[in-house]
Design a protein around this motif. Sequence first.
Motif, PDB file in Angstrom:
ATOM      1  N   THR A 204       5.496  -7.308  -8.756  1.00  0.00           N
ATOM      2  CA  THR A 204       6.566  -6.076  -7.503  1.00  0.00           C
ATOM      3  C   THR A 204       6.508  -4.588  -7.831  1.00  0.00           C
ATOM      4  N   GLN A 205       6.688  -3.970  -6.428  1.00  0.00           N
ATOM      5  CA  GLN A 205       5.603  -2.377  -7.290  1.00  0.00           C
ATOM      6  C   GLN A 205       7.566  -1.887  -6.355  1.00  0.00           C
ATOM      7  N   ILE A 206       8.408  -0.875  -7.588  1.00  0.00           N
ATOM      8  CA  ILE A 206       9.490  -0.782  -7.365  1.00  0.00           C
ATOM      9  C   ILE A 206       8.986   0.583  -6.800  1.00  0.00           C
ATOM     10  N   VAL A 207      10.435   0.387  -5.917  1.00  0.00           N
ATOM     11  CA  VAL A 207      10.130   2.460  -5.093  1.00  0.00           C
ATOM     12  C   VAL A 207      11.190   2.963  -5.713  1.00  0.00           C
ATOM     13  N   THR A 208      10.312   4.467  -6.618  1.00  0.00           N
ATOM     14  CA  THR A 208      11.500   5.367  -7.387  1.00  0.00           C
ATOM     15  C   THR A 208      11.525   6.488  -6.343  1.00  0.00           C
ATOM     16  N   VAL A 209      11.355   6.574  -5.065  1.00  0.00           N
ATOM     17  CA  VAL A 209      11.874   8.095  -4.120  1.00  0.00           C
ATOM     18  C   VAL A 209      13.118   7.204  -3.644  1.00  0.00           C
ATOM     19  N   GLN A 210      13.881   8.720  -4.174  1.00  0.00           N
ATOM     20  CA  GLN A 210      15.625   8.608  -3.886  1.00  0.00           C
ATOM     21  C   GLN A 210      16.053   8.582  -1.889  1.00  0.00           C
ATOM     22  N   SER A 211      15.341   9.391  -1.379  1.00  0.00           N
ATOM     23  CA  SER A 211      15.243   9.348  -0.040  1.00  0.00           C
ATOM     24  C   SER A 211      15.023   8.052   0.607  1.00  0.00           C
ATOM     25  N   VAL A 212      14.143   7.486   0.245  1.00  0.00           N
ATOM     26  CA  VAL A 212      14.332   6.467   0.439  1.00  0.00           C
ATOM     27  C   VAL A 212      14.985   5.036   0.658  1.00  0.00           C
ATOM     28  N   LEU A 213      15.225   5.239  -0.526  1.00  0.00           N
ATOM     29  CA  LEU A 213      16.609   4.031  -0.986  1.00  0.00           C
ATOM     30  C   LEU A 213      17.700   4.101  -0.345  1.00  0.00           C
ATOM     31  N   ASP A 214      17.973   5.091   0.143  1.00  0.00           N
ATOM     32  CA  ASP A 214      19.150   6.414   0.394  1.00  0.00           C
ATOM     33  C   ASP A 214      19.674   5.350   1.972  1.00  0.00           C
ATOM     34  N   LEU A 215      18.559   5.019   2.450  1.00  0.00           N
ATOM     35  CA  LEU A 215      18.624   5.300   3.487  1.00  0.00           C
ATOM     36  C   LEU A 215      18.796   3.734   3.873  1.00  0.00           C
TER      37      LEU A 215
ATOM     38  N   TRP B   2       0.666  -1.200   0.371  1.00  0.00           N
ATOM     39  CA  TRP B   2      -0.042  -0.151   0.205  1.00  0.00           C
ATOM     40  C   TRP B   2       0.685   1.465  -0.432  1.00  0.00           C
ATOM     41  N   ALA B   3       2.425   1.631   0.275  1.00  0.00           N
ATOM     42  CA  ALA B   3       2.777   2.337   0.763  1.00  0.00           C
ATOM     43  C   ALA B   3       3.717   2.398  -0.547  1.00  0.00           C
ATOM     44  N   THR B   4       3.886   1.747  -1.616  1.00  0.00           N
ATOM     45  CA  THR B   4       4.536   1.909  -2.724  1.00  0.00           C
ATOM     46  C   THR B   4       3.745   1.628  -3.593  1.00  0.00           C
ATOM     47  N   THR B   5       2.546   2.176  -3.919  1.00  0.00           N
ATOM     48  CA  THR B   5       1.360   2.430  -4.954  1.00  0.00           C
ATOM     49  C   THR B   5       2.468   3.603  -5.754  1.00  0.00           C
ATOM     50  N   LEU B   6       2.021   3.507  -6.684  1.00  0.00           N
ATOM     51  CA  LEU B   6       2.705   4.959  -7.867  1.00  0.00           C
ATOM     52  C   LEU B   6       2.288   6.533  -6.583  1.00  0.00           C
ATOM     53  N   ALA B   7       0.377   6.458  -6.681  1.00  0.00           N
ATOM     54  CA  ALA B   7      -0.535   7.094  -5.990  1.00  0.00           C
ATOM     55  C   ALA B   7       0.728   7.981  -4.773  1.00  0.00           C
ATOM     56  N   THR B   8       0.916   6.919  -3.750  1.00  0.00           N
ATOM     57  CA  THR B   8       1.336   6.728  -2.630  1.00  0.00           C
ATOM     58  C   THR B   8       2.849   7.354  -2.938  1.00  0.00           C
ATOM     59  N   GLN B   9       3.946   7.448  -3.576  1.00  0.00           N
ATOM     60  CA  GLN B   9       5.250   7.535  -3.744  1.00  0.00           C
ATOM     61  C   GLN B   9       5.220   9.297  -4.192  1.00  0.00           C
ATOM     62  N   GLU B  10       4.273   9.326  -4.672  1.00  0.00           N
ATOM     63  CA  GLU B  10       3.822  11.129  -5.589  1.00  0.00           C
ATOM     64  C   GLU B  10       4.118  11.870  -4.410  1.00  0.00           C
ATOM     65  N   TYR B  11       3.618  11.348  -2.943  1.00  0.00           N
ATOM     66  CA  TYR B  11       4.026  12.046  -2.038  1.00  0.00           C
ATOM     67  C   TYR B  11       5.796  12.171  -0.822  1.00  0.00           C
ATOM     68  N   GLY B  12       6.802  11.115  -1.621  1.00  0.00           N
ATOM     69  CA  GLY B  12       7.307  10.983  -1.312  1.00  0.00           C
ATOM     70  C   GLY B  12       7.821  10.575  -0.066  1.00  0.00           C
ATOM     71  N   PHE B  13       8.734  10.302   0.782  1.00  0.00           N
ATOM     72  CA  PHE B  13       9.529   9.758   1.666  1.00  0.00           C
ATOM     73  C   PHE B  13       7.880   9.863   2.803  1.00  0.00           C
ATOM     74  N   ALA B  14       7.913  11.006   3.367  1.00  0.00           N
ATOM     75  CA  ALA B  14       6.793  11.139   4.089  1.00  0.00           C
ATOM     76  C   ALA B  14       5.930  10.568   4.185  1.00  0.00           C
ATOM     77  N   GLY B  15       5.074  10.546   2.839  1.00  0.00           N
ATOM     78  CA  GLY B  15       3.787   9.403   2.583  1.00  0.00           C
ATOM     79  C   GLY B  15       4.109   8.029   2.662  1.00  0.00           C
TER      80      GLY B  15
ATOM     81  N   LEU C 236      14.860  -1.740   2.646  1.00  0.00           N
ATOM     82  CA  LEU C 236      15.653  -3.026   2.421  1.00  0.00           C
ATOM     83  C   LEU C 236      15.744  -3.198   1.307  1.00  0.00           C
ATOM     84  N   SER C 237      14.285  -3.498   0.138  1.00  0.00           N
ATOM     85  CA  SER C 237      14.325  -4.171  -0.786  1.00  0.00           C
ATOM     86  C   SER C 237      13.902  -3.791  -2.250  1.00  0.00           C
ATOM     87  N   GLY C 238      13.723  -2.666  -1.183  1.00  0.00           N
ATOM     88  CA  GLY C 238      13.430  -1.067  -2.305  1.00  0.00           C
ATOM     89  C   GLY C 238      11.903  -1.439  -3.876  1.00  0.00           C
ATOM     90  N   SER C 239      11.349  -2.334  -2.239  1.00  0.00           N
ATOM     91  CA  SER C 239      10.241  -2.620  -3.177  1.00  0.00           C
ATOM     92  C   SER C 239       9.012  -2.972  -2.158  1.00  0.00           C
TER      93      SER C 239
END
Length: 349
Positions: A174-185, A111-124, A264-267
């Motif tokens: 698989t829903q890939i995360v594109t928010v770089q600030s999340v991946l950087d962690l 739910w947190a990695t849908t395209l709609a959610t990722q539009e809100y970035g790290f906080a979303g 950890l998984s980026g997805s």
Amino acid sequence: MTQPVSSTQQGGPDEGAAPAPVAGPRSKDGPPRALGLRADVRNLSLLGVLAALIVVGGITEPDAFLDTGNLQLILTQSSVIGVVTVGMTFVITSGGIDLSVGAMVALASVWATTLATQEYGFAGILFTAVIVGLGAGLVNGLLIAYGRMVPFIATLAMLASARGLALQITDGKTQIVTVQSVLDLGLPGSYVLGIPPLVMMFAAVTVIGWLVLNRTTFGRRTVAVGGNAEAARLAGIDVRRQRLYLYLLSGLCCGIAAFMLIVLSGSGQNTNGNLYELDAIAAAIIGGTLLSGGRGTIVGSVLGVLVFTTITNIFALNNLQSDVQQIAKGAIIVAAVLVQRRTSAHGET
């Protein structure tokens, strides 16, 4: 006449343990000290097992196992299931069970990695993961506390429903995360003094969990409900509300773990958190938390997580089959339960 629950029942040496009924003056070598010694023995035993595993790993695969990157990997993998185990420890201490934690992690992660959610970035992403976990925990709590459903049945239903909803959201993809600030962690560049951020999150959850269980009224009420729910009710504790809060806490931990797994998984995948419920229950049990309720230990649960994660890592490095790994885990669980029963029997004599 039923005596109120003592405000000092967790102030003794044994972490999260309900006291025996007071029949008269206690000597300084009485039950509290005995409980404390048993807690120390359990934790020291787990530390001994962990040390033995490190020696085995160092002997069988010295270069790979003792590599700094591998040790960081063990701690990072322990962090995700460890946060779930902290919530599970509270639930089991209260005499309950939560079979849906793995499914809640999966649902929160997708739910947190849908395209709609990722539009809100790290906080979303973080906010959605936590809210979904809390929402699922709320449903569990309402069904168990106010719907009077057996925890096993209610959480089993949530397991099936959450897995199904997660599959529906992802359509099996698989829903890939594109928010770089999340991946950087999850990258080495974000480590602080060589410690991954996820490990620091796990440490923070562990410390807060220990303080809540052992130094707050909420923790004392949790132990009281697990030890004797009817006595806790007569002592003025709202048992139903307490159980609701506990399943909310479990859901919160699952939401946090889902965010950590995303890092950890980026997805996000509907298969995330597979068998987390079994690993969390097993870690809590071998750590010294009574499956029947009334006693819980955050420190023991964390050590249990580290033991299981280290076993998994050693088996992977030595290319051993997963079925052998499961057999080893099963044997450890059986041994831990037998030790618990033997310890309890000695405590009653």
